[in-house]
Motif scaffolding. Structure first.
Motif, mmCIF file in Angstrom:
data_model
loop_
_atom_site.group_PDB
_atom_site.id
_atom_site.type_symbol
_atom_site.label_atom_id
_atom_site.label_comp_id
_atom_site.label_asym_id
_atom_site.label_seq_id
_atom_site.Cartn_x
_atom_site.Cartn_y
_atom_site.Cartn_z
ATOM 1 N N ALA A 17 0.832 -1.204 0.000
ATOM 2 C CA ALA A 17 0.000 0.000 0.000
ATOM 3 C C ALA A 17 0.865 1.251 0.000
ATOM 4 N N TRP A 18 1.982 1.212 0.716
ATOM 5 C CA TRP A 18 2.883 2.367 0.753
ATOM 6 C C TRP A 18 3.449 2.641 -0.637
ATOM 7 N N VAL A 19 3.883 1.579 -1.329
ATOM 8 C CA VAL A 19 4.440 1.748 -2.680
ATOM 9 C C VAL A 19 3.379 2.294 -3.626
ATOM 10 N N LYS A 20 2.160 1.746 -3.553
ATOM 11 C CA LYS A 20 1.084 2.235 -4.412
ATOM 12 C C LYS A 20 0.798 3.702 -4.133
ATOM 13 N N GLY A 21 0.760 4.079 -2.869
ATOM 14 C CA GLY A 21 0.513 5.477 -2.528
ATOM 15 C C GLY A 21 1.627 6.381 -3.022
ATOM 16 N N TRP A 22 2.858 5.922 -2.910
ATOM 17 C CA TRP A 22 3.994 6.719 -3.373
ATOM 18 C C TRP A 22 3.930 6.940 -4.884
ATOM 19 N N VAL A 23 3.617 5.880 -5.624
ATOM 20 C CA VAL A 23 3.536 6.000 -7.083
ATOM 21 C C VAL A 23 2.390 6.914 -7.479
ATOM 22 N N ARG A 24 1.244 6.799 -6.819
ATOM 23 C CA ARG A 24 0.103 7.655 -7.143
ATOM 24 C C ARG A 24 0.398 9.112 -6.826
ATOM 25 N N SER A 25 1.233 9.362 -5.838
ATOM 26 C CA SER A 25 1.519 10.737 -5.453
ATOM 27 C C SER A 25 2.491 11.414 -6.412
ATOM 28 N N SER A 26 3.153 10.658 -7.275
ATOM 29 C CA SER A 26 4.087 11.234 -8.252
ATOM 30 C C SER A 26 3.966 10.474 -9.573
ATOM 31 N N PRO A 27 2.818 10.572 -10.236
ATOM 32 C CA PRO A 27 2.575 9.766 -11.447
ATOM 33 C C PRO A 27 3.498 10.121 -12.596
ATOM 34 N N GLY A 28 3.775 11.412 -12.786
ATOM 35 C CA GLY A 28 4.631 11.811 -13.900
ATOM 36 C C GLY A 28 6.015 11.217 -13.801
ATOM 37 N N THR A 29 6.574 11.203 -12.603
ATOM 38 C CA THR A 29 7.907 10.629 -12.396
ATOM 39 C C THR A 29 7.943 9.170 -12.796
ATOM 40 N N HIS A 30 6.938 8.422 -12.399
ATOM 41 C CA HIS A 30 6.978 6.986 -12.629
ATOM 42 C C HIS A 30 6.586 6.603 -14.056
ATOM 43 N N ILE A 31 5.758 7.413 -14.696
ATOM 44 C CA ILE A 31 5.504 7.175 -16.124
ATOM 45 C C ILE A 31 6.781 7.422 -16.925
ATOM 46 N N TRP A 32 7.469 8.514 -16.603
ATOM 47 C CA TRP A 32 8.732 8.839 -17.266
ATOM 48 C C TRP A 32 9.752 7.717 -17.043
ATOM 49 N N LEU A 33 9.847 7.248 -15.815
ATOM 50 C CA LEU A 33 10.796 6.185 -15.495
ATOM 51 C C LEU A 33 10.435 4.887 -16.215
ATOM 52 N N LEU A 34 9.154 4.608 -16.355
ATOM 53 C CA LEU A 34 8.715 3.405 -17.068
ATOM 54 C C LEU A 34 9.128 3.471 -18.532
ATOM 55 N N VAL A 35 8.937 4.625 -19.163
ATOM 56 C CA VAL A 35 9.325 4.768 -20.574
ATOM 57 C C VAL A 35 10.838 4.595 -20.727
ATOM 58 N N ILE A 36 11.617 5.177 -19.814
ATOM 59 C CA ILE A 36 13.066 5.021 -19.887
ATOM 60 C C ILE A 36 13.460 3.553 -19.716
ATOM 61 N N GLY A 37 12.754 2.839 -18.833
ATOM 62 C CA GLY A 37 13.026 1.421 -18.679
ATOM 63 C C GLY A 37 12.771 0.642 -19.961
ATOM 64 N N ILE A 38 11.692 0.986 -20.657
ATOM 65 C CA ILE A 38 11.367 0.305 -21.916
ATOM 66 C C ILE A 38 12.426 0.605 -22.979
ATOM 67 N N THR A 39 12.798 1.875 -23.135
ATOM 68 C CA THR A 39 13.806 2.226 -24.148
ATOM 69 C C THR A 39 15.165 1.622 -23.801
ATOM 70 N N SER A 40 15.460 1.500 -22.510
ATOM 71 C CA SER A 40 16.725 0.877 -22.115
ATOM 72 C C SER A 40 16.735 -0.603 -22.475
ATOM 73 N N LEU A 41 15.602 -1.274 -22.297
ATOM 74 C CA LEU A 41 15.509 -2.682 -22.696
ATOM 75 C C LEU A 41 15.672 -2.832 -24.202
ATOM 76 N N VAL A 42 15.118 -1.887 -24.962
ATOM 77 C CA VAL A 42 15.249 -1.938 -26.420
ATOM 78 C C VAL A 42 16.716 -1.834 -26.826
ATOM 79 N N VAL A 43 17.428 -0.875 -26.243
ATOM 80 C CA VAL A 43 18.845 -0.701 -26.578
ATOM 81 C C VAL A 43 19.651 -1.918 -26.140
ATOM 82 N N ALA A 44 19.358 -2.460 -24.955
ATOM 83 C CA ALA A 44 20.105 -3.614 -24.450
ATOM 84 C C ALA A 44 19.881 -4.848 -25.316
ATOM 85 N N ALA A 45 18.667 -5.001 -25.860
ATOM 86 C CA ALA A 45 18.357 -6.178 -26.671
ATOM 87 C C ALA A 45 18.782 -6.026 -28.124
ATOM 88 N N ALA A 46 19.040 -4.806 -28.575
ATOM 89 C CA ALA A 46 19.398 -4.565 -29.971
ATOM 90 C C ALA A 46 20.852 -4.939 -30.227
#
Length: 243
Positions: A17-46
């Motif tokens: 519940a604490w993690v969920k509350g933390w993510v909800r309190s800063s949605p932009g940060t975690h959406i941005w971080l999620l996209v960076i994680g996806i692009t990093s996986l793309v570069v690592a797999a390429a």
């Protein structure tokens, strides 16, 4: 734009519940971080060749800014050059971006770090262009790799200065000035110059923070219209004899 708030506190209960509350309190940060994680996986797999192509194609260097100005400014903020550094960036996002977003609100946070990313990118690439025209850098620097999220992090570090209370504020301020200032004074690159610009924009974002609208309590602890001894008593109109 709504007034800045003091920050949304995540609900405290179970760790989940604490993690969920933390993510909800800063949605932009975690959406941005999620996209960076996806692009990093793309570069690592390429493959190595494809990875280098993606890194150069998504850079906001002089060539890409001339060819695709708006996409390059936007997309370059969602890639990092070394996918192995993702965990380090994730920690920095939680410490800097998440705290600033919770404190100022998503809109003001995005305006600050997004504006700093754009301004620092344009200013640093203008510096590269001037150096190329002055024959101090090779023309190949028009294709230099210029991606990443460090300009936004520098701006968030500047804003976070106002979130801390003395004496921690002064220690943090000294730390960020040393961290970003030493490279700037000892053989600075265009990236170091961009970091300095972004940090200054973070400092300049003070009017967007809750600290700018907080009213300090009166020194005597009373509110408006009150005397130190308590509420004012209603007084009778003075007669001439009472003067």
């Amino acid at each position: 734009m709504t007034p800045p708030r003091a920050g949304r506190r995540p609900s405290f209960g179970t760790p989940v519940a604490w993690v969920k509350g933390w993510v909800r309190s800063s949605p932009g940060t975690h959406i941005w971080l999620l996209v960076i994680g996806i692009t990093s996986l793309v570069v690592a797999a390429a493959s190595e060749g494809l990875g280098q192509f993606l890194i150069h194609r998504t850079s906001s260097n002089i060539h890409e800014l001339n060819e695709h100005p708006l996409p390059s400014l936007l997309i370059s903020g969602f890639w990092i050059e070394r996918p192995s550094s993702f965990l380090l960036y994730a920690v920095m996002f939680e410490l800097l971006h998440a705290n600033v977003e919770r404190w100022t609100g998503t809109g003001r946070w995005l305006l600050t770090v997004g504006g700093a990313h754009v301004a620092a990118t344009l200013a640093s690439q203008e510096l590269v262009l001037l150096a190329i025209e002055g024959h101090r850098l090779p023309r190949s620097m028009t294709h230099v790799v210029d991606i990443g999220v460090s300009y936004g992090l520098a701006a968030a570090a500047g804003v976070l200065t106002y979130r801390l209370r003395p004496p921690w504020r002064y220690g943090w301020l000294a730390g960020v000035l040393v961290f970003f200032g030493i490279p700037l004074l000892t053989g600075a690159t265009f990236t170091d110059f961009g970091h300095a610009i972004a940090l200054l924009m973070g400092f300049a974002a003070w009017p967007l923070t809750p600290a700018a609208v907080e009213e300090p309590p009166p020194e005597d602890g009373t509110g408006p219209g009150e005397e130190a001894g308590g509420p004012q008593r209603e007084r009778r109109p003075e007669s001439p004899q009472e003067r």
